[in-house]
Scaffold this active site. Sequence first.
Site, PDB file in Angstrom:
ATOM      1  N   CYS A 143       0.833  -1.208   0.000  1.00 51.96           N
ATOM      2  CA  CYS A 143       0.000   0.000   0.000  1.00 51.96           C
ATOM      3  C   CYS A 143       0.869   1.261   0.000  1.00 51.96           C
ATOM      4  O   CYS A 143       1.417   1.644   1.044  1.00 51.96           O
ATOM      5  CB  CYS A 143      -0.907  -0.010   1.234  1.00 51.96           C
ATOM      6  SG  CYS A 143      -1.912   1.472   1.367  1.00 51.96           S
ATOM      7  N   CYS A 156      -0.472   4.075   2.227  1.00 45.12           N
ATOM      8  CA  CYS A 156      -0.233   3.903   3.665  1.00 45.12           C
ATOM      9  C   CYS A 156       1.232   4.141   4.021  1.00 45.12           C
ATOM     10  O   CYS A 156       1.531   4.757   5.042  1.00 45.12           O
ATOM     11  CB  CYS A 156      -0.564   2.476   4.117  1.00 45.12           C
ATOM     12  SG  CYS A 156      -2.033   1.780   3.383  1.00 45.12           S
ATOM     13  N   ASP A 157       2.144   3.636   3.211  1.00 38.81           N
ATOM     14  CA  ASP A 157       3.553   3.571   3.628  1.00 38.81           C
ATOM     15  C   ASP A 157       4.483   4.498   2.860  1.00 38.81           C
ATOM     16  O   ASP A 157       5.665   4.588   3.190  1.00 38.81           O
ATOM     17  CB  ASP A 157       4.062   2.121   3.477  1.00 38.81           C
ATOM     18  CG  ASP A 157       3.302   1.172   4.384  1.00 38.81           C
ATOM     19  OD1 ASP A 157       2.856   1.614   5.452  1.00 38.81           O
ATOM     20  OD2 ASP A 157       3.148  -0.004   4.015  1.00 38.81           O
TER      21      ASP A 157
END
Length: 326
Positions: free
Chosen positions: A150, A153-154
Amino acid sequence: MELNLSSMSGSGGSSEPQDVPVLIIGGGPAGLSAALYAARAELQPVVLTGMELGGQAALTHIIENYPGFPEGLSGPELGELFKQQAERFGARMVMDLATEVDFSERPFTVKTAGGAVYKAAAVIIATGATPRHLEVPGEVEYTGKGVSYCGTCDGFFFKDKEVVVVGGGDSALEEGLFLTRFATKVTVVHRRDELRAGAILQNRAFENPKMDFVWDTVVNEIAAENGSGVVEHVELKNTKTGEKTKFDTDGVFIFIGHLPNSGMFKGKLEMDDAGYIKTNMHMETSVPGVYAAGEIADPHFRQVITSAGMGAAAAIQATHFLEENS
Ligand code: NAP
């Protein structure tokens, strides 16, 4: 949103069965759209949202192809709007996970991680899909230590670093482009010499000076030097020549498709060979009164709008079913 506290404490204790006309399993676009339609039919649906609202769409930093939002909006924003709209008509959101189902007789029984037991006159399954893994050495070991599924997200953790993106579909390019906000270089490693992604994303990716492409190549291994604990390089293998090379990188983002979240329904509903729940065009599964919508039943379109449409259709059919079978 209602929180099932027993699930948060992990007690798993049992409780009195709750009778509900429609139980929806899954809180992504399909589940929340089903909730809106079932709520507007005054069926007071309960949605087991899992531990995060919005499904995979919630991991998308901008959704540009959901009609009605010409400037686009973030996945979490869209999920929140879906939820608010369904709640306005009486849908109840419960942050809990279904763990066991019994579809052998009506009302259907659904048990949850939080110890709740639901007796539902109709069930709509919208459990979606999760990212497919590469299954190469180092992938599991370095997940969260350089390996991610992701970008949204990261990505932030890769500021001023270099990353590899694996895959050649829309997800790989969309997430790869997002990663160029942080990383100094994003190298897309694709197993063929032609991308699967759509033309708009391809053009954007080819025009982006931070994006690079390695064709006809797979990632064989994800590795670090002894003891470093975070990804430092990958071993690449050319699929045509068989040549292996060591490629230095700080991160590996994997976007090679998805697997349906259907394990709980094995042996209870008809599925295809890949584990997608089989439905007809009315979203009916092999058990009357049980419907499936969104990516759990759709290996093909996988769009927010198609999942939302399937969710609405499932709820309309469930409404008809309950009118005829209560
Ligand atoms: P996808 O379209 O199935 O693409 C998966 C990619 O991974 C393909 O390029 C495939 O290569 C590659 N791949 C598969 N297994 C691999 C392996 N073991 N090793 C190396 N590479 C592998 O998946 P997706 O990109 O997640 O997209 C899923 C669906 O969502 C699609 O229908 C897509 O259009 C849609 N989507 C749309 C948007 C958007 O509209 N903005 C954004 C994201 C996703 P091959 O090409 O050689 O098969």
